[in-house]
Design a protein around this motif. Structure first.
Motif, PDB file in Angstrom:
ATOM      1  N   LEU A   1     -30.836 -30.924  -9.799  1.00 29.11           N
ATOM      2  CA  LEU A   1     -29.844 -30.517  -9.549  1.00 29.11           C
ATOM      3  C   LEU A   1     -29.001 -30.689  -8.143  1.00 29.11           C
ATOM      4  O   LEU A   1     -27.755 -30.637  -7.982  1.00 29.11           O
ATOM      5  N   ARG A   2     -29.918 -30.530  -7.077  1.00 27.25           N
ATOM      6  CA  ARG A   2     -29.436 -30.814  -5.726  1.00 27.25           C
ATOM      7  C   ARG A   2     -29.138 -32.396  -5.432  1.00 27.25           C
ATOM      8  O   ARG A   2     -28.248 -32.617  -4.645  1.00 27.25           O
ATOM      9  N   ALA A   3     -29.603 -33.267  -6.382  1.00 31.47           N
ATOM     10  CA  ALA A   3     -29.258 -34.776  -6.069  1.00 31.47           C
ATOM     11  C   ALA A   3     -28.122 -34.836  -6.732  1.00 31.47           C
ATOM     12  O   ALA A   3     -27.387 -36.002  -6.500  1.00 31.47           O
ATOM     13  N   LEU A   4     -27.543 -34.041  -7.560  1.00 25.97           N
ATOM     14  CA  LEU A   4     -26.011 -34.375  -8.271  1.00 25.97           C
ATOM     15  C   LEU A   4     -25.025 -34.175  -6.918  1.00 25.97           C
ATOM     16  O   LEU A   4     -25.124 -33.282  -6.193  1.00 25.97           O
ATOM     17  N   PRO A   5     -23.779 -34.778  -7.391  1.00 25.33           N
ATOM     18  CA  PRO A   5     -22.824 -34.410  -6.212  1.00 25.33           C
ATOM     19  C   PRO A   5     -22.507 -32.890  -6.106  1.00 25.33           C
ATOM     20  O   PRO A   5     -22.414 -32.217  -7.190  1.00 25.33           O
ATOM     21  N   GLN A   6     -22.610 -32.453  -5.002  1.00 25.55           N
ATOM     22  CA  GLN A   6     -22.272 -30.862  -4.682  1.00 25.55           C
ATOM     23  C   GLN A   6     -20.801 -30.709  -4.723  1.00 25.55           C
ATOM     24  O   GLN A   6     -19.948 -31.416  -4.169  1.00 25.55           O
ATOM     25  N   HIS A   7     -20.504 -29.418  -5.210  1.00 26.95           N
ATOM     26  CA  HIS A   7     -19.110 -29.243  -5.221  1.00 26.95           C
ATOM     27  C   HIS A   7     -18.827 -27.655  -4.669  1.00 26.95           C
ATOM     28  O   HIS A   7     -19.752 -26.960  -4.953  1.00 26.95           O
ATOM     29  N   GLU A   8     -17.897 -27.514  -3.891  1.00 28.82           N
ATOM     30  CA  GLU A   8     -17.806 -26.293  -3.166  1.00 28.82           C
ATOM     31  C   GLU A   8     -16.631 -25.510  -3.730  1.00 28.82           C
ATOM     32  O   GLU A   8     -15.434 -26.064  -3.778  1.00 28.82           O
ATOM     33  N   VAL A   9     -16.729 -24.372  -4.101  1.00 25.64           N
ATOM     34  CA  VAL A   9     -15.430 -23.607  -4.333  1.00 25.64           C
ATOM     35  C   VAL A   9     -15.648 -22.020  -3.911  1.00 25.64           C
ATOM     36  O   VAL A   9     -16.511 -21.533  -3.786  1.00 25.64           O
ATOM     37  N   VAL A  10     -14.471 -21.784  -3.433  1.00 27.95           N
ATOM     38  CA  VAL A  10     -14.270 -20.482  -2.735  1.00 27.95           C
ATOM     39  C   VAL A  10     -13.706 -19.402  -4.009  1.00 27.95           C
ATOM     40  O   VAL A  10     -12.500 -19.838  -4.428  1.00 27.95           O
ATOM     41  N   ALA A  11     -14.439 -18.487  -4.347  1.00 27.71           N
ATOM     42  CA  ALA A  11     -14.023 -17.598  -5.498  1.00 27.71           C
ATOM     43  C   ALA A  11     -14.095 -16.374  -5.373  1.00 27.71           C
ATOM     44  O   ALA A  11     -15.185 -16.033  -4.834  1.00 27.71           O
ATOM     45  N   THR A  12     -13.273 -15.435  -5.658  1.00 28.08           N
ATOM     46  CA  THR A  12     -13.467 -13.996  -5.975  1.00 28.08           C
ATOM     47  C   THR A  12     -14.145 -13.614  -7.288  1.00 28.08           C
ATOM     48  O   THR A  12     -13.676 -14.335  -8.185  1.00 28.08           O
ATOM     49  N   MET A  13     -15.056 -12.740  -7.299  1.00 22.92           N
ATOM     50  CA  MET A  13     -15.601 -12.213  -8.532  1.00 22.92           C
ATOM     51  C   MET A  13     -15.384 -10.513  -8.443  1.00 22.92           C
ATOM     52  O   MET A  13     -15.421 -10.101  -7.302  1.00 22.92           O
ATOM     53  N   GLN A  14     -15.119 -10.513  -9.781  1.00 22.22           N
ATOM     54  CA  GLN A  14     -14.820  -8.802  -9.906  1.00 22.22           C
ATOM     55  C   GLN A  14     -15.607  -8.484 -11.131  1.00 22.22           C
ATOM     56  O   GLN A  14     -15.401  -9.159 -12.249  1.00 22.22           O
ATOM     57  N   CYS A  15     -16.169  -7.233 -11.244  1.00 22.60           N
ATOM     58  CA  CYS A  15     -16.606  -6.692 -12.511  1.00 22.60           C
ATOM     59  C   CYS A  15     -15.589  -6.170 -13.299  1.00 22.60           C
ATOM     60  O   CYS A  15     -14.658  -5.573 -12.875  1.00 22.60           O
ATOM     61  N   SER A  16     -15.639  -6.607 -14.745  1.00 16.99           N
ATOM     62  CA  SER A  16     -14.599  -6.088 -15.721  1.00 16.99           C
ATOM     63  C   SER A  16     -14.256  -4.616 -15.471  1.00 16.99           C
ATOM     64  O   SER A  16     -13.352  -4.162 -15.952  1.00 16.99           O
TER      65      SER A  16
END
Lengths: 512, 512
Positions: free
Chosen positions: B208-223
């Protein structure tokens, strides 16, 4: 009971707070009477003022309406407006002679500069009424203005057909409808890839038809739909649409991304156009209308953005964008540019008032004067929110709770932007104190995340509370699948341009 | 003045209508006291009842909680609940002996079947407290329950950092935190492509680490964030979250679509997985939690759906999904499955209550008893709607309008699901009669359509109306870029599970 009193008081306050402008609607005249109205009722821009004609034609090279106005010399004036025109603001010809009959509405200023291309100029002279070649409209449409044409679907016809017949589609024009001579041989779609250093390519209609054709059923709605309701609180500017500036069609044509690839965009570039410096895709109508969408809309083929060549299985009617219309499902009507002559990848949004000006920007409710805000900081409308409306209601038997509470069956439509689809529609007969869930009757079988079209719904046995004036109020509200809800009152989302009124829909129905 | 009276009356009604459950919050004890609580306070499922142990382990092969319960023989009983457990419903061991101390909460029934994999079973016997190996939590978190852990960020800490430090992230667990032995050598992610007739592939962490790594800044919220506010009107079921079941991180890992391709999905298939019969992507946690997302979420690389291996630049902490967590930006927390052991393309949604049951479905407000509706027809929550909250307010000088109207500076956060981003935040000091536009202080520079993270905002000189109890009420509301607005009152969106409460945020602040 106290709550009921409070509600009545609030209702009264609402009714007295502001009253909408009243004027005789053109639709109140018969269609025959309207049709026979001679075009000479409009003052022609004739040889009497060559200055006017030249000044107007040269503006096709100008970049923005504001700049156009400044450089053209046209000034706000007291020139009388021809009867039948919707324009409340006119500009006076730079010749300044009182005998010059040339006039122009501020609204279609930037557009009229390309009249020559529209076949309105003959032998170097501008003759007659630029709207004289507009197509005939269906007599059932409710006309708000004729020049340019703005017309909505009467509420009782909206849900007669899930796919709105093309002739019954709402019309929202900014300009005269372009006249094309022999488009099959002469029309070329320009695809401007300069931002990728790939120049400008041209594609004929035959070349567009040779690409894989993609079909999409999409509902389209004017950003100002239901402006009339919002204006009951406080006046707004724009056409006072009721619920009928919405329609649905089956469109087909090539995916826009395939058109870009045919013009030279590589597969790799198409994956993320913004990374290549093309953050926006601008559509330029041959009537001079321009608008743009963010290029991420093209990042998925499942975004279904197409350049439509057909509407409901036939070449697009002139009133709806013949020969090529941009269809951006889930996005407000104005970005679905008609009569597209050029598609342009761009670092910036499209120029012009339709994209950057106030026309399609929702100002905060605290702002009554647009000068109070920096319009550039307010995002232009793109995806639509969630809407519903009641198209009809029929009284049934009194409810079990007693004869004072008549029941109603109601029906209507609901639609959400962004392909989000409708999770639920509720109907209330008591101002929202309790709700009857509606049944979705059509449109529930759309693909997840691609629910571009409306649903039709019906609700049975909605218990109502009669009011002193012998009516009841039915309320509808929809929830989309991201669980966005319609707000309760238009007051809370009021904005000076009267845009995006998705408040609960309220329909007064007389008791039998 | 009349309106003010009405408002006060309504306020009183709201306060008396229903009162939330009151119990001593665990967070009111000191962290040291909580830490020293011995795990032996829990009755162990020990050798005393081999029946219990075997019955529980065998359930890993069962498919749904309901079926599991029916077949297992475990019944609702009066077995006393160990102190400190959040479970209000327990199940009694099928041995039916009063001496058997085995108990189980109905909540984590389906999960506990795989305890063996979680390292909880030693030498063929289940020993001790399944939660004994849960990680230590930051003392500042506000604990709602410990077993499983549910904890929120106190409001005063929410906007201390735009990127929430991992240790301060909210926690919403359904089960004990899995313990993995030597994951670098033993962990394998299963990728089940059976629906494409491509079998099951396994990938190690190194792969999994050998695949291109993608960065995302995301907010997460409980429903269920802000469920407490919704429950003031009428009781709901679930944890009574205030505003703190929300956090933001910088995640990185391979794009999920790249993982699928590494496992054998072709480029062509990846363009439209639903056309290949894979309408959903299911995530199976190694704690037995399952949830799914519609596969169109993967149709664009700009959807930024990743299998995260890192959180805030470090391996994901155990509490937040080590070693692999599904990150589906813009979608409610529950679909961002922690401890992912298997990814499965599927014709159907994931099985289990978290996807198909009531737990994450918003019922109509008219429904107080879930038996009244066909739950299958209600869409599971996916994209979130638009939220805002006030985290702090400070009194300023009295306004120019007179000393009776103190002003406040307020600050807070706002977030919209679906990457729609925030168009505007308004703050009111008079219950929404007038609004002060807020300034976005952080988060305004996100990519259009990919605005996965929250914004922080501040508003100055908000004029307030003091109330008789010596407080003022500040209200915040946000509008997303599709111009979805927060609804005014939680009553209008009330639902029995207390989900999706995005009504205007109201904060009572005492006057100085």
């Amino acid at each position: 009971q106290q709550q009921q009193q409070q509600q009545q008081q609030r209702q009264q306050q609402r009714q007295t707070r502001g009253s909408p402008r009243k004027r005789q609607s053109p639709s109140q005249k018969s269609f025959a009477a309207r049709k026979s109205q001679p075009t000479t009722a409009f003052k022609a821009i004739g040889p009497g003022c060559r200055f006017a004609m030249l000044s107007m034609i040269s503006q096709s090279s100008l970049r923005t309406t504001r700049e156009a106005r400044r450089r053209s010399g046209w000034r706000r004036g007291r020139t009388s407006v021809p009867s039948g025109s919707s324009s409340r603001c006119t500009l006076q010809c730079p010749c300044r002679r009182s005998s010059c009959g040339a006039w122009r509405s501020a609204g279609w200023m930037s557009g009229i500069g390309r009249l020559e291309q529209l076949g309105m100029v003959g032998g170097g002279q501008l003759v007659g009424d630029p709207f004289a070649n507009d197509p005939e409209r269906h007599p059932a449409l409710r006309i708000h203005s004729r020049k340019p044409c703005n017309a909505e679907v009467p509420s009782e016809l909206i849900d007669l057909n899930y796919i709105t017949p093309s002739a019954l589609w709402y019309i929202r024009h900014h300009h005269p409808v372009p006249v094309l001579h022999d488009p099959e041989n002469t029309f070329r779609l320009s695809v401007d890839l300069s931002v990728l250093n790939k120049g400008i390519k041209e594609l004929s209609l035959a070349e567009l038809r040779a690409l894989p054709q993609h079909e999409v059923v999409a509902t389209m709605q004017c950003s100002g739909n239901r402006r009339k309701d919002m204006s009951k609180t406080k006046r707004t500017s724009g056409t006072y649409w009721e619920q009928g500036a919405i329609s649905t069609a089956k469109w087909s044509g090539p995916l826009l991304v395939d058109v870009l690839k045919a013009a030279g965009v590589s597969d790799q570039e198409a994956l993320d156009l913004s990374a290549e410096g093309a953050e926006h895709v601008c559509f330029h109508g041959i009537d001079s209308m321009s608008a743009s969408i963010p290029s991420h809309k093209l990042s998925s083929r499942q975004g279904d953005v197409i350049l439509a060549l057909e509407m409901n299985g036939e070449p697009i009617p002139r009133d709806h964008g013949f020969p090529v219309r941009a269809i951006v499902p889930g996005v407000v009507g104005v970005r679905n540019v008609k009569w597209v002559g050029k598609v342009q990848l761009s670092k910036e949004e499209a120029l012009g008032d339709w994209q950057r000006g106030l026309n399609y920007k929702i100002l905060p409710p605290s702002v009554g004067d647009a000068k109070q805000v920096d319009v550039r900081k307010i995002p232009a409308m793109q995806e639509a929110s969630v809407f519903s409306a009641i198209t009809g209601a029929e009284q049934g038997p009194a409810s079990d709770e007693g004869t004072n509470f008549p029941t109603f069956d109601a029906k209507g439509w609901a639609w959400a932007g962004g392909g989000r689809g409708i999770a639920r529609v509720d109907v209330s007969g008591n101002g929202g104190k309790s709700w009857t869930p509606a049944t979705i009757t059509q449109g529930h079988d759309q693909k997840p995340g691609r629910e571009w079209a409306w649903v039709f719904w019906s609700a049975e046995n909605v218990v109502t509370v009669p009011r002193e004036d012998g009516t009841v109020e039915l309320v509808s509200r929809a929830v989309d699948k991201a669980y966005n809800a319609q707000p309760e009152h238009p007051e809370t989302i009021w904005n000076v341009r009267g845009l995006g009124n998705n408040s609960w829909f309220r329909k007064q129905v007389p008791l039998e």
